[in-house]
Write an enzyme that holds these catalytic residues in place. Structure first.
Site, PDB file in Angstrom:
ATOM      1  N   GLU A   1      -8.710   0.316  -2.646  1.00  0.00           N
ATOM      2  CA  GLU A   1      -9.510   0.361  -1.415  1.00  0.00           C
ATOM      3  C   GLU A   1     -10.411   1.576  -1.497  1.00  0.00           C
ATOM      4  O   GLU A   1      -9.957   2.658  -1.872  1.00  0.00           O
ATOM      5  CB  GLU A   1      -8.603   0.568  -0.205  1.00  0.00           C
TER       6      GLU A   1
ATOM      7  N   ARG B   1      -6.955  12.917   1.035  1.00  0.00           N
ATOM      8  CA  ARG B   1      -5.846  13.412   1.869  1.00  0.00           C
ATOM      9  C   ARG B   1      -4.496  12.913   1.380  1.00  0.00           C
ATOM     10  O   ARG B   1      -3.484  13.529   1.643  1.00  0.00           O
ATOM     11  CB  ARG B   1      -6.057  13.026   3.327  1.00  0.00           C
TER      12      ARG B   1
ATOM     13  N   HIS C   1      -3.414  -4.392   8.000  1.00  0.00           N
ATOM     14  CA  HIS C   1      -3.529  -3.195   8.829  1.00  0.00           C
ATOM     15  C   HIS C   1      -2.590  -3.273  10.024  1.00  0.00           C
ATOM     16  O   HIS C   1      -2.694  -4.166  10.852  1.00  0.00           O
ATOM     17  CB  HIS C   1      -4.952  -2.920   9.333  1.00  0.00           C
TER      18      HIS C   1
ATOM     19  N   HIS D   1      -5.696   3.576  -1.352  1.00  0.00           N
ATOM     20  CA  HIS D   1      -7.000   3.931  -0.800  1.00  0.00           C
ATOM     21  C   HIS D   1      -7.332   5.333  -1.282  1.00  0.00           C
ATOM     22  O   HIS D   1      -6.709   6.304  -0.852  1.00  0.00           O
ATOM     23  CB  HIS D   1      -6.924   3.874   0.736  1.00  0.00           C
TER      24      HIS D   1
ATOM     25  N   GLU E   1     -10.839  -9.387   3.578  1.00  0.00           N
ATOM     26  CA  GLU E   1      -9.546  -9.008   4.147  1.00  0.00           C
ATOM     27  C   GLU E   1      -9.763  -8.866   5.649  1.00  0.00           C
ATOM     28  O   GLU E   1     -10.568  -8.033   6.096  1.00  0.00           O
ATOM     29  CB  GLU E   1      -9.048  -7.685   3.555  1.00  0.00           C
TER      30      GLU E   1
ATOM     31  N   HIS F   1       1.078   6.279   1.738  1.00  0.00           N
ATOM     32  CA  HIS F   1       1.859   7.251   2.515  1.00  0.00           C
ATOM     33  C   HIS F   1       3.064   7.825   1.772  1.00  0.00           C
ATOM     34  O   HIS F   1       3.686   8.766   2.252  1.00  0.00           O
ATOM     35  CB  HIS F   1       2.214   6.662   3.876  1.00  0.00           C
TER      36      HIS F   1
ATOM     37  N   ARG G   1      -9.368   8.054  -0.756  1.00  0.00           N
ATOM     38  CA  ARG G   1     -10.301   8.505   0.287  1.00  0.00           C
ATOM     39  C   ARG G   1     -11.174   9.640  -0.224  1.00  0.00           C
ATOM     40  O   ARG G   1     -10.756  10.405  -1.102  1.00  0.00           O
ATOM     41  CB  ARG G   1      -9.519   8.974   1.530  1.00  0.00           C
TER      42      ARG G   1
ATOM     43  N   THR H   1      -8.062   3.745   8.663  1.00  0.00           N
ATOM     44  CA  THR H   1      -9.266   2.920   8.760  1.00  0.00           C
ATOM     45  C   THR H   1      -9.326   2.291  10.154  1.00  0.00           C
ATOM     46  O   THR H   1      -8.375   1.654  10.591  1.00  0.00           O
ATOM     47  CB  THR H   1      -9.235   1.809   7.686  1.00  0.00           C
TER      48      THR H   1
ATOM     49  N   ASN I   1       0.861  -1.180   0.000  1.00  0.00           N
ATOM     50  CA  ASN I   1       0.000   0.000   0.000  1.00  0.00           C
ATOM     51  C   ASN I   1       0.907   1.243   0.000  1.00  0.00           C
ATOM     52  O   ASN I   1       1.699   1.448   0.924  1.00  0.00           O
ATOM     53  CB  ASN I   1      -0.887  -0.036   1.259  1.00  0.00           C
TER      54      ASN I   1
HETATM   55  N1  PXP Z   1      -5.837  -2.910   4.525  1.00  0.00           N
HETATM   56  C1  PXP Z   1      -6.790  -1.947   4.577  1.00  0.00           C
HETATM   57  C2  PXP Z   1      -8.197  -2.312   4.236  1.00  0.00           C
HETATM   58  C3  PXP Z   1      -6.454  -0.615   4.908  1.00  0.00           C
HETATM   59  O1  PXP Z   1      -7.423   0.329   4.960  1.00  0.00           O
HETATM   60  C4  PXP Z   1      -5.106  -0.307   5.156  1.00  0.00           C
HETATM   61  C5  PXP Z   1      -4.716   1.123   5.437  1.00  0.00           C
HETATM   62  O2  PXP Z   1      -5.008   1.911   4.345  1.00  0.00           O
HETATM   63  C6  PXP Z   1      -4.156  -1.336   5.070  1.00  0.00           C
HETATM   64  C7  PXP Z   1      -4.552  -2.627   4.788  1.00  0.00           C
HETATM   65  C8  PXP Z   1      -2.711  -1.089   5.289  1.00  0.00           C
HETATM   66  O3  PXP Z   1      -2.497  -0.741   6.614  1.00  0.00           O
HETATM   67  P1  PXP Z   1      -1.050  -0.218   7.061  1.00  0.00           P
HETATM   68  O4  PXP Z   1      -0.810   1.042   6.313  1.00  0.00           O
HETATM   69  O5  PXP Z   1      -1.231  -0.023   8.533  1.00  0.00           O
HETATM   70  O6  PXP Z   1      -0.073  -1.287   6.710  1.00  0.00           O
END
Ligand code: PXP
Length: 243
Positions: A70, A49, A191, A43, A151, A10, A45, A101, A7
């Site tokens: 996402e 952001r 997550h 994601h 998930e 960031h 959003r 999330t 992901n």
């Molecule tokens: N899975 C989902 C559904 C999420 O919303 C997120 C955060 O955007 C992640 C995984 C990844 O989480 P992390 O950034 O904490 O690894």
């Protein structure tokens, strides 16, 4: 071993902090692919952001692995997703004020609305995953709705402070993964996972894919994107070989 979807939200958090055009999330995604990940997750959003619409379109055109989008089940984002045609959609709950999330979807309560959206994407040949807490009723509801995968939300496990609490959360994830295997639904998880806590989750055989973002991007600041992804893949390999 579990597959790794990186992901890259960031990477864009850093860019948006200054409203400039670097660092480029697409370049980061291509590096993550080079390092061996099997998919890229973003994601989009509602408040935009971090990831912007244009990022999603560019990723769609330039990455060669799976694009997992996402998103909240809201019309404006559904419209973008229909246009982008990602390889997978993951429906997540979204609250504007949250830092990230905060919990899984309430599939039971949202059955009617979610069912419609799932069928709409499936009619376009886009598989739909539902982000759920490791809770048997939510998993059963996801199966009843015909989602392609779930998930499992690993946030409570990742945030658990004591060893006792961590073990209790891990055991919920294991039970949930077992149930989804019995119900024959494909299972992913994610997550809050990082190099220190990923192994017990990655060791669960029926969890086929992990979505990991923040810790990889944070590590990339120190060692570069490719190294950060390679380190995580090594951990995932180790998790299954250690059984
Ligand atoms: N899975 C989902 C559904 C999420 O919303 C997120 C955060 O955007 C992640 C995984 C990844 O989480 P992390 O950034 O904490 O690894």
């Amino acid at each position: 071993m579990a597959k790794l979807c990186v992901n890259i939200d960031h990477v864009t958090t850093v860019r948006q902090a200054r409203m400039v055009d670097y660092p480029d999330p697409v370049a980061a995604a291509l590096m993550a692919e080079d390092a061996g990940c099997t998919g890229i997750t973003v994601h989009l959003r509602e408040d935009r952001r971090h990831i912007q619409d244009n990022d999603v379109y560019r990723l769609r055109n330039l990455i060669t692995t799976k694009l997992n989008l996402e998103m909240a089940a809201v019309p404006a984002i559904v419209e973008v997703a229909r246009d982008v045609e990602p390889d997978q959609v993951t429906l997540v709950p979204e609250r504007r004020q949250e830092i990230t999330t905060e919990g899984g979807l309430n599939v039971i309560r949202g059955k009617k609305k979610l069912g419609k959206i799932i069928r709409m994407f499936q009619d376009m040949d886009i598989p739909v995953s539902l982000f759920v807490d490791p809770d048997k009723d939510q998993i059963k509801a996801a199966v009843e709705l015909g989602a392609n995968s779930i998930e499992l939300h690993t946030g409570s496990y990742s945030e658990a402070k004591s060893k006792k609490e961590k073990n209790a959360e891990l055991s919920k994830i294991k039970k949930a993964a077992k149930l989804s295997e019995q119900l024959s639904i494909i299972t992913h998880a994610g997550h809050g996972l990082n190099l220190d806590n990923v192994i017990p989750v990655a060791a669960i055989n029926s969890i086929l894919e992990l979505n990991i973002g923040h810790s990889i991007v944070a590590r990339a600041v120190m060692v570069g994107m490719k190294n950060a992804v390679k380190e995580m893949i090594k951990a995932l390999e180790l998790a299954r070989s250690a059984i």
